[in-house]
Motif scaffolding. Sequence first.
Motif, PDB file in Angstrom:
ATOM      1  N   ALA A  54      35.835  64.169  79.838  1.00  0.00           N
ATOM      2  CA  ALA A  54      35.435  63.092  78.901  1.00  0.00           C
ATOM      3  C   ALA A  54      34.154  63.005  78.557  1.00  0.00           C
ATOM      4  O   ALA A  54      33.474  62.631  77.628  1.00  0.00           O
ATOM      5  CB  ALA A  54      36.084  61.891  79.279  1.00  0.00           C
ATOM      6  N   ILE A  55      33.267  63.079  79.446  1.00  0.00           N
ATOM      7  CA  ILE A  55      31.880  62.784  79.362  1.00  0.00           C
ATOM      8  C   ILE A  55      31.241  63.867  78.571  1.00  0.00           C
ATOM      9  O   ILE A  55      30.259  63.797  77.826  1.00  0.00           O
ATOM     10  CB  ILE A  55      31.204  63.119  81.190  1.00  0.00           C
ATOM     11  N   GLY A  56      31.770  65.070  78.448  1.00  0.00           N
ATOM     12  CA  GLY A  56      31.222  66.160  77.585  1.00  0.00           C
ATOM     13  C   GLY A  56      31.760  65.823  76.200  1.00  0.00           C
ATOM     14  O   GLY A  56      30.885  66.044  75.067  1.00  0.00           O
TER      15      GLY A  56
ATOM     16  N   ASP B 198      29.478  56.234  75.094  1.00  0.00           N
ATOM     17  CA  ASP B 198      28.731  55.861  76.417  1.00  0.00           C
ATOM     18  C   ASP B 198      29.412  56.511  77.472  1.00  0.00           C
ATOM     19  O   ASP B 198      30.496  56.758  78.082  1.00  0.00           O
ATOM     20  CB  ASP B 198      29.386  54.376  76.762  1.00  0.00           C
ATOM     21  N   LEU B 199      28.465  57.187  78.159  1.00  0.00           N
ATOM     22  CA  LEU B 199      28.714  58.386  79.414  1.00  0.00           C
ATOM     23  C   LEU B 199      29.179  57.584  80.234  1.00  0.00           C
ATOM     24  O   LEU B 199      29.902  58.070  81.273  1.00  0.00           O
ATOM     25  CB  LEU B 199      27.389  59.049  79.553  1.00  0.00           C
ATOM     26  N   ARG B 200      28.610  56.597  80.803  1.00  0.00           N
ATOM     27  CA  ARG B 200      29.074  55.806  81.918  1.00  0.00           C
ATOM     28  C   ARG B 200      30.416  54.978  81.925  1.00  0.00           C
ATOM     29  O   ARG B 200      31.354  55.349  82.892  1.00  0.00           O
ATOM     30  CB  ARG B 200      28.136  54.533  82.071  1.00  0.00           C
ATOM     31  N   GLY B 201      30.675  54.796  80.612  1.00  0.00           N
ATOM     32  CA  GLY B 201      32.268  54.526  80.234  1.00  0.00           C
ATOM     33  C   GLY B 201      33.202  55.573  80.441  1.00  0.00           C
ATOM     34  O   GLY B 201      34.330  55.276  81.072  1.00  0.00           O
ATOM     35  N   ALA B 202      32.694  56.736  80.209  1.00  0.00           N
ATOM     36  CA  ALA B 202      33.618  57.831  80.004  1.00  0.00           C
ATOM     37  C   ALA B 202      33.916  58.145  81.597  1.00  0.00           C
ATOM     38  O   ALA B 202      35.025  58.586  82.048  1.00  0.00           O
ATOM     39  CB  ALA B 202      33.009  59.145  79.437  1.00  0.00           C
ATOM     40  N   LEU B 203      32.882  58.090  82.506  1.00  0.00           N
ATOM     41  CA  LEU B 203      33.248  58.468  83.920  1.00  0.00           C
ATOM     42  C   LEU B 203      33.826  57.265  84.500  1.00  0.00           C
ATOM     43  O   LEU B 203      34.992  57.943  85.252  1.00  0.00           O
ATOM     44  CB  LEU B 203      31.589  58.370  84.682  1.00  0.00           C
TER      45      LEU B 203
END
Length: 293
Positions: free
Chosen positions: A20-22, A238-243
């Motif tokens: 998801a982060i990618g 949002d990368l943090r949210g995906a993590l």
Amino acid sequence: MLEQQLVNGVVLGATYALFAIGFTLMFGVMGVINLTYGVYFALGAFAALWSTQGLGLPIWAALPVGALIAGLIAVLLDTLLLTRLRKAKAPELASLMVTLGATLFLYAGMAAALGTEIRRFPAEVFSGGAYSLGDVRVGTTQILILAAAIVLMLALLALVRGSRIGLAIRAVAENPDAAALMGINGALMLRVVSFLSGAIGGAAGVLVGLNFNAIQPFMGEHMMLRGFAVIIVGGLGDLRGALLAGLLLGLAEVLTAAYLSSTLKDMIAFALLVATLWFRPLGLFGRAAAKRA
């Protein structure tokens, strides 16, 4: 039982978060939901499988091979499919439909060339044994999956948040025209994002294929559905949210399969997605965009 399922959930959630982060990086910078991302996922897994079977590489060496090949293919497909549309300032729907058509074409081509049967990594890939801590048993393969996912996610976050390339990427994502006036090569940054996203997607494909020891051309379709759920729950772009959302989804699926029914676990992603859209449409970390007159 609970401790073991939590370990399994964290491992699965780490692979979801990596995938998801990618996907989130690609959407956040390009503003396009690129449906070919699932193809990169499958191609990375097949490249790693070929590396272990054909070249005899260990899995730790096959992982970067899969990521590299998937990243290069991502750049190629982005150049062929989307560059012309970006220059013409085509609407987002046009890009979505082009990538949808390309995805169907590529899946059909992969099925024709590779077959639809499930393929598996060589047995020696899983020969590392396992470690026990009380009633919890952790295999070396799970350790490799979790460690690789964490390293790749931290490396991507460090690149985006703490480097000059990351600053240029964020500038292009925020305002491409202003970034161009500052001397930033927007086209080059988009290719960098395509490579990074494709490589992350390919690496996630390797790790998921390793986790379930099952690789087939349509494995990306299954993950794309979860990818949509994760980026909605985490907050678009949002990368943090995906993590966080990836870890949450992995834990929820494993616990549902263990304590309720394995047939219900596929419903979890969509239940989370619907609940998010009902109660927090912007996602966990999403913020409303300011509008200026």
